[in-house]
Design a protein around this motif. Structure first.
Motif, short mmCIF file in Angstrom:
data_model
loop_
_atom_site.label_atom_id
_atom_site.label_comp_id
_atom_site.label_asym_id
_atom_site.label_seq_id
_atom_site.Cartn_x
_atom_site.Cartn_y
_atom_site.Cartn_z
N TRP A 45 -17.40 0.39 94.18
CA TRP A 45 -16.55 1.48 93.69
C TRP A 45 -15.36 1.64 94.63
CZ3 TRP A 45 -17.77 5.99 90.24
CH2 TRP A 45 -18.69 5.64 89.24
N VAL A 46 -15.59 1.55 95.93
CA VAL A 46 -14.50 1.67 96.91
C VAL A 46 -13.50 0.53 96.71
CG1 VAL A 46 -13.95 1.49 99.38
CG2 VAL A 46 -15.79 3.01 98.60
N GLU A 47 -13.98 -0.67 96.46
CA GLU A 47 -13.08 -1.81 96.25
C GLU A 47 -12.20 -1.61 95.02
OE1 GLU A 47 -15.82 -5.08 96.04
OE2 GLU A 47 -16.07 -5.17 98.23
N VAL A 48 -12.76 -1.01 93.98
CA VAL A 48 -12.02 -0.81 92.73
C VAL A 48 -11.12 0.42 92.80
CG1 VAL A 48 -12.25 -0.31 90.26
CG2 VAL A 48 -13.73 -2.03 91.33
N LEU A 49 -11.66 1.53 93.30
CA LEU A 49 -10.94 2.81 93.27
C LEU A 49 -10.22 3.15 94.57
CD1 LEU A 49 -13.69 4.96 91.51
CD2 LEU A 49 -11.67 3.89 90.46
N GLY A 50 -10.67 2.58 95.67
CA GLY A 50 -10.13 2.91 96.98
C GLY A 50 -11.02 3.92 97.68
N ALA A 51 -11.10 3.78 99.00
CA ALA A 51 -11.98 4.64 99.80
C ALA A 51 -11.60 6.11 99.70
CB ALA A 51 -11.96 4.18 101.26
N ASP A 52 -10.30 6.41 99.73
CA ASP A 52 -9.88 7.82 99.68
C ASP A 52 -10.29 8.47 98.37
OD1 ASP A 52 -8.79 7.61 102.19
OD2 ASP A 52 -6.73 7.32 101.48
N ARG A 53 -10.14 7.75 97.26
CA ARG A 53 -10.51 8.33 95.96
C ARG A 53 -12.01 8.54 95.84
NH1 ARG A 53 -7.72 5.54 91.02
NH2 ARG A 53 -8.71 7.31 89.99
N VAL A 54 -12.79 7.59 96.34
CA VAL A 54 -14.25 7.74 96.27
C VAL A 54 -14.70 8.90 97.15
CG1 VAL A 54 -16.47 6.64 96.78
CG2 VAL A 54 -14.68 5.35 95.59
N ARG A 55 -14.17 8.99 98.37
CA ARG A 55 -14.53 10.12 99.25
C ARG A 55 -14.11 11.45 98.61
NH1 ARG A 55 -13.24 6.55 103.53
NH2 ARG A 55 -11.10 7.27 103.57
N ALA A 56 -12.94 11.49 98.00
CA ALA A 56 -12.47 12.72 97.36
C ALA A 56 -13.37 13.09 96.18
CB ALA A 56 -11.02 12.57 96.91
N MET A 57 -13.76 12.09 95.39
CA MET A 57 -14.64 12.35 94.25
C MET A 57 -15.98 12.91 94.75
SD MET A 57 -15.99 9.72 91.27
CE MET A 57 -16.02 8.37 92.44
N GLU A 58 -16.53 12.31 95.79
CA GLU A 58 -17.80 12.79 96.34
C GLU A 58 -17.65 14.23 96.87
OE1 GLU A 58 -19.59 8.47 97.79
OE2 GLU A 58 -18.28 9.61 99.13
N ALA A 59 -16.56 14.50 97.56
CA ALA A 59 -16.33 15.86 98.08
C ALA A 59 -16.18 16.86 96.94
CB ALA A 59 -15.09 15.87 98.98
N ASP A 60 -15.45 16.47 95.91
CA ASP A 60 -15.26 17.36 94.76
C ASP A 60 -16.59 17.65 94.06
OD1 ASP A 60 -12.56 17.44 95.31
OD2 ASP A 60 -12.01 15.99 93.74
N LEU A 61 -17.41 16.64 93.91
CA LEU A 61 -18.70 16.85 93.27
C LEU A 61 -19.59 17.73 94.13
CD1 LEU A 61 -19.28 13.29 91.78
CD2 LEU A 61 -18.89 15.41 90.51
N ARG A 62 -19.56 17.55 95.44
CA ARG A 62 -20.34 18.44 96.32
C ARG A 62 -19.87 19.89 96.18
NH1 ARG A 62 -19.22 14.37 100.07
NH2 ARG A 62 -20.95 12.92 100.20
#
Length: 163
Positions: A128-145
């Motif tokens: 997912w990080v390779e496709v979306l980028g690390a910043d977007r995945v971290r942001a998505m995880e933070a938003d879901l939390r």
């Protein structure tokens, strides 16, 4: 699903799309994980089993404790434990603190599937990080939390996780 992908045009999506996309993302990860586990020696594992094995924990647990941790009845937990025991993922032993109780413990096979699951989830997240980028995945995880209330995650809809 094609209609849902069309929403990437920049306009706001219909309200029903968020839960559908969240669920589809969840299912894509879980389905891929279970294909991988089957290839790595665990073809009989179902998603609900992974949650139950985690509920057993390193120190073991009684069927009642497993039920509470999963948000299911003692009877439902007991049926899952029976299946896991038949598959060789857990064993029941006398509880050293109370001889009247049975403790459910992970076997070496149970530990193996949890280790392989953890490794697999790391690989899937990396993709997912390779496709979306690390910043977007971290942001998505933070938003879901932020959006998921603490303690809201329960597995009292175990049928959702069965194939």
């Amino acid at each position: 699903m094609g209609e849902l992908r069309a929403e990437a045009s920049g306009r706001d999506a219909a309200g029903f799309e968020l839960p559908v996309l969240l669920f589809a993302g969840f299912r894509s990860i879980i389905d891929e994980m279970h294909r991988e586990l089957a290839e790595r020696g665990h073809p009989e594992v179902r998603p609900a089993y992974g949650y139950a094995l985690q509920a057993v924990g390193r120190g073991g647990a009684t069927a009642s404790e497993i039920g509470r941790r999963l948000g299911v009845s003692k009877q439902a937990a007991g049926k899952t434990v029976e299946r896991l025991e038949a598959l060789g993922y857990v064993e029941r032993v006398d509880d050293p603190r109370d001889g009247r109780r049975k403790l459910v413990r992970l076997t070496a096979r149970g530990v193996d599937v949890l280790v392989k699951s953890a490794e697999g989830f790391e690989r899937l997240r990396t993709r997912w990080v390779e496709v979306l980028g690390a910043d977007r995945v971290r942001a998505m995880e933070a938003d879901l939390r932020t959006m998921v209330p603490e303690g809201a995650f329960r597995l009292d809809a175990a049928g959702w996780f069965d194939n």
